[in-house]
Design an enzyme around this catalytic site. Sequence first.
Site, PDB file in Angstrom:
ATOM      1  N   ASP A  13      25.502 -63.349 -25.460  1.00 34.55           N
ATOM      2  CA  ASP A  13      25.811 -62.132 -26.227  1.00 34.55           C
ATOM      3  C   ASP A  13      24.927 -61.952 -27.459  1.00 34.55           C
ATOM      4  O   ASP A  13      25.343 -61.362 -28.455  1.00 34.55           O
ATOM      5  CB  ASP A  13      27.302 -62.103 -26.663  1.00 34.55           C
ATOM      6  N   LYS A  16      20.272 -59.850 -25.716  1.00 31.62           N
ATOM      7  CA  LYS A  16      19.089 -60.017 -24.847  1.00 31.62           C
ATOM      8  C   LYS A  16      18.747 -58.729 -24.099  1.00 31.62           C
ATOM      9  O   LYS A  16      17.587 -58.413 -23.912  1.00 31.62           O
ATOM     10  CB  LYS A  16      19.331 -61.140 -23.824  1.00 31.62           C
ATOM     11  N   GLY A  17      19.810 -57.997 -23.680  1.00 28.19           N
ATOM     12  CA  GLY A  17      19.594 -56.751 -22.934  1.00 28.19           C
ATOM     13  C   GLY A  17      18.810 -55.761 -23.772  1.00 28.19           C
ATOM     14  O   GLY A  17      17.862 -55.139 -23.308  1.00 28.19           O
ATOM     15  N   ASN A  38      29.027 -62.379 -14.643  1.00 23.94           N
ATOM     16  CA  ASN A  38      29.661 -62.942 -15.842  1.00 23.94           C
ATOM     17  C   ASN A  38      28.937 -62.411 -17.085  1.00 23.94           C
ATOM     18  O   ASN A  38      29.494 -62.378 -18.169  1.00 23.94           O
ATOM     19  CB  ASN A  38      29.644 -64.481 -15.826  1.00 23.94           C
ATOM     20  N   GLY A  40      26.984 -59.642 -19.531  1.00 24.20           N
ATOM     21  CA  GLY A  40      27.163 -58.237 -19.875  1.00 24.20           C
ATOM     22  C   GLY A  40      26.069 -57.849 -20.835  1.00 24.20           C
ATOM     23  O   GLY A  40      26.013 -58.363 -21.946  1.00 24.20           O
ATOM     24  N   HIS A  41      25.157 -57.014 -20.379  1.00 31.97           N
ATOM     25  CA  HIS A  41      24.044 -56.610 -21.232  1.00 31.97           C
ATOM     26  C   HIS A  41      24.200 -55.142 -21.617  1.00 31.97           C
ATOM     27  O   HIS A  41      24.316 -54.282 -20.752  1.00 31.97           O
ATOM     28  CB  HIS A  41      22.718 -56.829 -20.501  1.00 31.97           C
ATOM     29  N   GLN A 217      23.501 -65.272 -20.479  1.00 33.32           N
ATOM     30  CA  GLN A 217      24.169 -66.304 -21.291  1.00 33.32           C
ATOM     31  C   GLN A 217      23.201 -66.880 -22.346  1.00 33.32           C
ATOM     32  O   GLN A 217      22.231 -66.227 -22.683  1.00 33.32           O
ATOM     33  CB  GLN A 217      24.764 -67.421 -20.418  1.00 33.32           C
ATOM     34  N   GLY A 408      20.383 -52.373 -35.652  1.00 31.37           N
ATOM     35  CA  GLY A 408      21.334 -51.442 -35.041  1.00 31.37           C
ATOM     36  C   GLY A 408      21.179 -51.478 -33.537  1.00 31.37           C
ATOM     37  O   GLY A 408      20.214 -52.063 -33.022  1.00 31.37           O
TER      38      GLY A 408
HETATM   39  P1  IMP Z   1      31.619 -68.575 -16.342  1.00 29.78           P
HETATM   40  O1  IMP Z   1      30.160 -68.320 -16.498  1.00 29.78           O
HETATM   41  O2  IMP Z   1      32.415 -67.351 -16.006  1.00 29.78           O
HETATM   42  O3  IMP Z   1      31.906 -69.722 -15.411  1.00 29.78           O
HETATM   43  O4  IMP Z   1      32.204 -69.041 -17.773  1.00 29.78           O
HETATM   44  C1  IMP Z   1      31.815 -70.270 -18.376  1.00 29.78           C
HETATM   45  C2  IMP Z   1      31.670 -70.089 -19.899  1.00 29.78           C
HETATM   46  O5  IMP Z   1      30.543 -69.274 -20.154  1.00 29.78           O
HETATM   47  C3  IMP Z   1      32.848 -69.392 -20.567  1.00 29.78           C
HETATM   48  O6  IMP Z   1      32.993 -69.926 -21.877  1.00 29.78           O
HETATM   49  C4  IMP Z   1      32.405 -67.951 -20.656  1.00 29.78           C
HETATM   50  O7  IMP Z   1      33.051 -67.242 -21.693  1.00 29.78           O
HETATM   51  C5  IMP Z   1      30.931 -68.143 -20.936  1.00 29.78           C
HETATM   52  N1  IMP Z   1      30.090 -67.013 -20.527  1.00 29.78           N
HETATM   53  C6  IMP Z   1      29.693 -66.704 -19.282  1.00 29.78           C
HETATM   54  N2  IMP Z   1      28.911 -65.621 -19.291  1.00 29.78           N
HETATM   55  C7  IMP Z   1      28.787 -65.251 -20.566  1.00 29.78           C
HETATM   56  C8  IMP Z   1      28.055 -64.207 -21.220  1.00 29.78           C
HETATM   57  O8  IMP Z   1      27.331 -63.408 -20.622  1.00 29.78           O
HETATM   58  N3  IMP Z   1      28.180 -64.168 -22.579  1.00 29.78           N
HETATM   59  C9  IMP Z   1      28.918 -65.056 -23.267  1.00 29.78           C
HETATM   60  N4  IMP Z   1      29.602 -66.040 -22.697  1.00 29.78           N
HETATM   61  C10 IMP Z   1      29.538 -66.141 -21.365  1.00 29.78           C
END
Ligand code: IMP
Length: 421
Positions: A13, A16-17, A38, A40-41, A217, A408
């Site tokens: 978070d 990066k996007g 998992n 979100g950009h 991530q 921003g």
């Molecule tokens: P998973 O990737 O869903 O297996 O989650 C494993 C850990 O990575 C958890 O703490 C999630 O909150 C974190 N996580 C996975 N994807 C993201 C992301 O894009 N941003 C922030 N945390 C992430």
Amino acid sequence: MKRLVIVGTQWGDEGKGKITDYLAQKADVVVRYQGGNNAGHTVKFAGQEYHLHLLPSGILNPKITNVMANGMVINPQAFAEEISRLKAFNLYISDRAHLVFPYHQTLDKAGEKQKQDQQIGTTHKGIGPTYTDKSARIGMRVSTFIHPDRFYHELEKIVKSKNEEFARYELPPVSFEALYETYLPYSKLMKPYVTDTSKLINQLIDENKKVLFEGAQGVMLCLDHGTYPYVTSSSPTAASVPVNTGIAPWLVEGSIGVTKAYSTRVGSGPMPTEIDGNLAQEIRVKGREFGTTTGRPRRIGWLDTVVIRHSKRVSGLSYLAVTLLDILSGLDEIKICTSYTLNGKEIFDIPAEIEDFAQCTPNYVTLQGWQEDITNVQSFAELPEAAQKYLQAIEKYTGIEIAIFSVGPDRTQTITVKDIF
Ligand code: IMP
């Protein structure tokens, strides 16, 4: 540099996007190399906000070739949903990427539930179980999925073994027929995009094209180098790009580490610089620190340069892009963590053992804050002196030069200090 990796240096978070979208103005190709939905950009342009989970952040630019590489895990349903909202130009999906099915999501949730108070806090998107299947050699690749017959036989076999696993969790069995019927249209939707993306990327490199490799991530969530076991199931490091895309290591020329001006984390696990109370809430609301994927409130902390130096060592970070600097405006003072104390001793690195990491207390330097609104600043020189000093302190304590900072969410609020791409 013509081939640059965009790496999250913290717990994801970092923006990066947004940085990918900004640099993509000069790119020919954007390659997403790991993770799945998992991630979100958020990309904001021309007053519109786009939330991307699977598609590479170059997707908004019709001149760019976008690649979903072999290191990714793709949820076909999520892919169908995302692509229906956007006009996807020049998109290619690796025939070797693995697929996320609903049983992966069910097992993700069941696994977490079983952990009780030791939960990782996953996104429940089935990412861990999909990478587990890949390693156990029982996963399904895109190349199988797009052949109806092979898909049928492979799925039948997998569902049988998954139902045995489901029984151990006392979950009702999956209906193979229903799953096949639901997913067959997705396989048809995906098929036109599928190719050997390693060949494609190598060919584009041979043609001297400018390539951005977009990570999801952050390094602290890396399966190998993160805060294990509170990590994701892939490696967001620059070092993972060759294996996750099918190119030679020496073709990666450098990386830009995207770093928030403070720290955030979603999910469980230690975060030594975490802050609570009003200040954390103020930053959370101002920085809109709620997960793009799950909507969960993010945990807030001061910038931790032990973390960034760790990311630099294990991943390689040639430059930094500091995001969300504007969120810190209005604070009297700002802290930067430079080392930890563990068992009475000052340490400068992250311990491997999670219990030790949980006991680390941060050592800070305190800098003066600034009160001015900086959201319209267009150069380093226009920043208030205290904000300039803050960026200089980040360079000093991380040992990495800042190439970009942002004030921003819009593409126009991104400032290049050094042209690197
Ligand atoms: P998973 O990737 O869903 O297996 O989650 C494993 C850990 O990575 C958890 O703490 C999630 O909150 C974190 N996580 C996975 N994807 C993201 C992301 O894009 N941003 C922030 N945390 C992430």
